[in-house]
Structure formats: structure tokens, C-alpha cells
Design a protein around this motif. Structure first.
Motif, PDB file in Angstrom:
ATOM      1  N   TRP A 294      42.449  48.812  32.748  1.00 44.27           N
ATOM      2  CA  TRP A 294      41.368  49.549  33.373  1.00 44.27           C
ATOM      3  C   TRP A 294      40.393  49.917  32.268  1.00 44.27           C
ATOM      4  O   TRP A 294      40.796  50.447  31.234  1.00 44.27           O
ATOM      5  CB  TRP A 294      41.858  50.865  33.983  1.00 44.27           C
ATOM      6  CG  TRP A 294      42.633  50.792  35.232  1.00 44.27           C
ATOM      7  CD1 TRP A 294      42.187  51.103  36.477  1.00 44.27           C
ATOM      8  CD2 TRP A 294      44.016  50.450  35.398  1.00 44.27           C
ATOM      9  NE1 TRP A 294      43.196  50.970  37.397  1.00 44.27           N
ATOM     10  CE2 TRP A 294      44.327  50.562  36.750  1.00 44.27           C
ATOM     11  CE3 TRP A 294      45.015  50.049  34.517  1.00 44.27           C
ATOM     12  CZ2 TRP A 294      45.592  50.298  37.253  1.00 44.27           C
ATOM     13  CZ3 TRP A 294      46.271  49.786  35.017  1.00 44.27           C
ATOM     14  CH2 TRP A 294      46.543  49.907  36.366  1.00 44.27           C
ATOM     15  N   HIS A 295      39.108  49.679  32.490  1.00 46.29           N
ATOM     16  CA  HIS A 295      38.088  50.059  31.515  1.00 46.29           C
ATOM     17  C   HIS A 295      36.985  50.818  32.239  1.00 46.29           C
ATOM     18  O   HIS A 295      36.427  50.312  33.214  1.00 46.29           O
ATOM     19  CB  HIS A 295      37.475  48.825  30.837  1.00 46.29           C
ATOM     20  CG  HIS A 295      38.458  48.019  30.059  1.00 46.29           C
ATOM     21  ND1 HIS A 295      38.823  48.340  28.771  1.00 46.29           N
ATOM     22  CD2 HIS A 295      39.179  46.911  30.385  1.00 46.29           C
ATOM     23  CE1 HIS A 295      39.711  47.466  28.336  1.00 46.29           C
ATOM     24  NE2 HIS A 295      39.945  46.582  29.297  1.00 46.29           N
ATOM     25  N   THR A 296      36.706  52.035  31.783  1.00 45.92           N
ATOM     26  CA  THR A 296      35.574  52.802  32.289  1.00 45.92           C
ATOM     27  C   THR A 296      34.744  53.224  31.089  1.00 45.92           C
ATOM     28  O   THR A 296      35.070  52.903  29.947  1.00 45.92           O
ATOM     29  CB  THR A 296      36.026  54.058  33.060  1.00 45.92           C
ATOM     30  OG1 THR A 296      36.631  54.973  32.148  1.00 45.92           O
ATOM     31  CG2 THR A 296      36.988  53.719  34.185  1.00 45.92           C
TER      32      THR A 296
ATOM     33  N   VAL B 209      34.657  50.761  37.514  1.00 44.54           N
ATOM     34  CA  VAL B 209      35.881  50.458  36.775  1.00 44.54           C
ATOM     35  C   VAL B 209      35.974  48.945  36.625  1.00 44.54           C
ATOM     36  O   VAL B 209      35.785  48.208  37.589  1.00 44.54           O
ATOM     37  CB  VAL B 209      37.137  50.974  37.524  1.00 44.54           C
ATOM     38  CG1 VAL B 209      38.389  50.640  36.738  1.00 44.54           C
ATOM     39  CG2 VAL B 209      37.038  52.442  37.801  1.00 44.54           C
ATOM     40  N   ARG B 210      36.285  48.515  35.432  1.00 45.28           N
ATOM     41  CA  ARG B 210      36.497  47.087  35.193  1.00 45.28           C
ATOM     42  C   ARG B 210      38.000  46.860  35.099  1.00 45.28           C
ATOM     43  O   ARG B 210      38.665  47.419  34.232  1.00 45.28           O
ATOM     44  CB  ARG B 210      35.820  46.659  33.897  1.00 45.28           C
ATOM     45  CG  ARG B 210      35.986  45.203  33.599  1.00 45.28           C
ATOM     46  CD  ARG B 210      35.194  44.830  32.365  1.00 45.28           C
ATOM     47  NE  ARG B 210      35.551  43.490  31.963  1.00 45.28           N
ATOM     48  CZ  ARG B 210      35.860  43.155  30.732  1.00 45.28           C
ATOM     49  NH1 ARG B 210      35.835  44.055  29.771  1.00 45.28           N
ATOM     50  NH2 ARG B 210      36.196  41.920  30.446  1.00 45.28           N
ATOM     51  N   TYR B 211      38.537  46.075  36.021  1.00 42.17           N
ATOM     52  CA  TYR B 211      39.955  45.716  36.016  1.00 42.17           C
ATOM     53  C   TYR B 211      40.094  44.342  35.363  1.00 42.17           C
ATOM     54  O   TYR B 211      39.401  43.411  35.749  1.00 42.17           O
ATOM     55  CB  TYR B 211      40.524  45.650  37.430  1.00 42.17           C
ATOM     56  CG  TYR B 211      40.463  46.935  38.198  1.00 42.17           C
ATOM     57  CD1 TYR B 211      41.092  48.083  37.734  1.00 42.17           C
ATOM     58  CD2 TYR B 211      39.796  47.003  39.418  1.00 42.17           C
ATOM     59  CE1 TYR B 211      41.051  49.258  38.448  1.00 42.17           C
ATOM     60  CE2 TYR B 211      39.756  48.173  40.150  1.00 42.17           C
ATOM     61  CZ  TYR B 211      40.382  49.296  39.662  1.00 42.17           C
ATOM     62  OH  TYR B 211      40.344  50.465  40.376  1.00 42.17           O
TER      63      TYR B 211
ATOM     64  N   CYS C   9      41.430  50.406  43.064  1.00 43.42           N
ATOM     65  CA  CYS C   9      40.562  50.592  44.233  1.00 43.42           C
ATOM     66  C   CYS C   9      40.399  49.269  44.971  1.00 43.42           C
ATOM     67  O   CYS C   9      40.164  48.232  44.364  1.00 43.42           O
ATOM     68  CB  CYS C   9      39.198  51.109  43.777  1.00 43.42           C
ATOM     69  SG  CYS C   9      37.997  51.225  45.109  1.00 43.42           S
TER      70      CYS C   9
ATOM     71  N   GLU D 281      33.983  60.796  37.167  1.00 40.41           N
ATOM     72  CA  GLU D 281      34.418  59.456  36.769  1.00 40.41           C
ATOM     73  C   GLU D 281      35.310  58.791  37.821  1.00 40.41           C
ATOM     74  O   GLU D 281      35.543  57.593  37.751  1.00 40.41           O
ATOM     75  CB  GLU D 281      35.121  59.471  35.412  1.00 40.41           C
ATOM     76  CG  GLU D 281      36.415  60.223  35.361  1.00 40.41           C
ATOM     77  CD  GLU D 281      36.260  61.680  34.949  1.00 40.41           C
ATOM     78  OE1 GLU D 281      37.281  62.331  34.754  1.00 40.41           O
ATOM     79  OE2 GLU D 281      35.146  62.170  34.840  1.00 40.41           O
TER      80      GLU D 281
ATOM     81  N   THR E  66      33.178  49.430  41.951  1.00 41.60           N
ATOM     82  CA  THR E  66      32.618  50.773  42.043  1.00 41.60           C
ATOM     83  C   THR E  66      33.288  51.465  43.219  1.00 41.60           C
ATOM     84  O   THR E  66      33.013  51.134  44.374  1.00 41.60           O
ATOM     85  CB  THR E  66      31.088  50.728  42.245  1.00 41.60           C
ATOM     86  OG1 THR E  66      30.521  49.990  41.170  1.00 41.60           O
ATOM     87  CG2 THR E  66      30.508  52.126  42.269  1.00 41.60           C
TER      88      THR E  66
END
Length: 185
Positions: free
Chosen positions: A108-110, A97-99, A145, A92, A20
Motif C-alpha cells: 500500500w502506498h499513500t 492509495v496505490r496497491y 478498497c 487520509e 481513490t
């Protein structure tokens, strides 16, 4: 606003993280927009000034000035308000974010988008204070991030980036063969 690991066992020979982004990360993204904002402000100002100069001319130049002045003002105003407004409109940037790190790519998945970046597209990785910047073949940097990563997660990402980029570079020929110089000399 902390991070949590989704899968410590990994995906294939990779792993995934749920991150996050915090305020420091979103501020760093805004800093990356500054050159664009500066370009908009300066080009709008120059277009406005040169358009005002054409009002003293005759014929077509006067029409060019009438056409250029509003566009110059629009560029100038857009540049002034775009930086902070961009981040307010794009919430957003601070969404989780899922890396997913795999042997083939980083994903990257949001809630809104999914991006898959193959290792072959990454030319260079830079570890900055707020993020990892991945320089890509298409000249568009991508960011991971790192402001909310734990030290263990940060070390794991660093080691994995080093490993994958070294493996990719090892498969490419680093020294290109020279063409043969005259056969009869």
C-alpha cells in the motif's frame, strides 16, 4: 473519484492499481470501529457507576472512587465522540492509495505511509461488499478498497488473491505427520 490503472503490464508477475476510496468505503471502516467505541462507552459508564458507589465507603475506597470517576467520564465521552471525529481527523482514509501486487507481497502506498504485507503473513482473505479484508497472522486485518474498482479490476484482484493464497497454502504442509506410537507394540 474513479480509479485508474498505473501499469497494466504489471510488476514482475503482478500489477498495480491506483484507487481513490469513496464514502461507502470510509463508512465501512467506521463500522469496524463500532466495537471499540461500544467498549469505550460501556467501560466508561461502568467505571463511573462503580466509582460513585465507592463514595459511600471509607478510607482507600473513597480515594479509589475519586480516582476512577474522572477516568470513567473520560472513557465514556471519548467513546461517544470518537467514531465520526476519527474520520474527520483522518482524511487520509479517503486519499488515493496505490496497491502493488507482486509474487512476494501486497504493498500500500499513500502520500503519508507505505506498507508491505508478505503473502506469508496473510492467513485468509474475505471479499466483502466494500473491501477485501485480509486476515493476517498478527490478528490485525488489512483492507483493500473495492468500491471504486471497475469490474475488470475487481476480477483481476480476486483472481490474483486466489492464486497467491493458493500457492502459499500449497507450499505449506496441510497435514502434519503424527508422532510415532510406541516402537515395540
Amino acid at each position: 473519484m474513479g480509479d485508474e490503472k498505473i501499469d497494466d503490464a504489471g510488476v514482475g508477475d503482478g500489477f498495480d492499481l491506483l484507487v481513490t476510496p469513496d464514502v461507502r468505503y470510509t463508512r465501512s471502516r467506521r463500522r469496524d470501529l463500532r466495537p471499540l467505541i461500544f467498549l469505550l462507552v460501556i467501560s466508561g459508564l461502568l467505571l463511573s457507576i462503580t466509582s460513585l458507589g465507592t463514595f459511600t465507603a471509607d478510607g482507600g475506597w473513597l480515594l479509589a472512587g475519586l480516582f476512577g470517576l474522572p477516568f470513567g467520564v473520560i472513557l465514556f465521552v471519548a467513546g461517544l465522540i470518537s467514531g465520526s471525529a476519527y474520520l474527520r481527523r483522518h482524511a487520509e482514509l479517503s486519499a488515493p492509495v496505490r496497491y502493488v501486487f507482486t509474487a512476494e507481497a501486497i504493498e500500500w502506498h499513500t502520500a503519508h505511509v507505505a506498507l508491505r504485507l508478505p503473502w506469508t503473513a496473510i492467513t485468509h482473505a474475505v471479499r466483502m461488499r466494500e473491501a477485501y479484508r485480509l486476515d493476517c497472522a498478527d490478528k490485525q486485518p488489512r483492507y483493500l478498497c473495492r468500491t471504486t474498482l471497475t469490474p475488470a479490476e475487481d476480477a483481476r484482484v480476486t483472481a490474483y488473491l486466489d492464486e497467491r493464497l493458493a500457492a502459499r497454502l500449497a507450499t505449506e504442509a496441510s497435514v502434519r505427520p503424527m508422532p510415532p506410537v510406541g516402537a515395540g507394540s
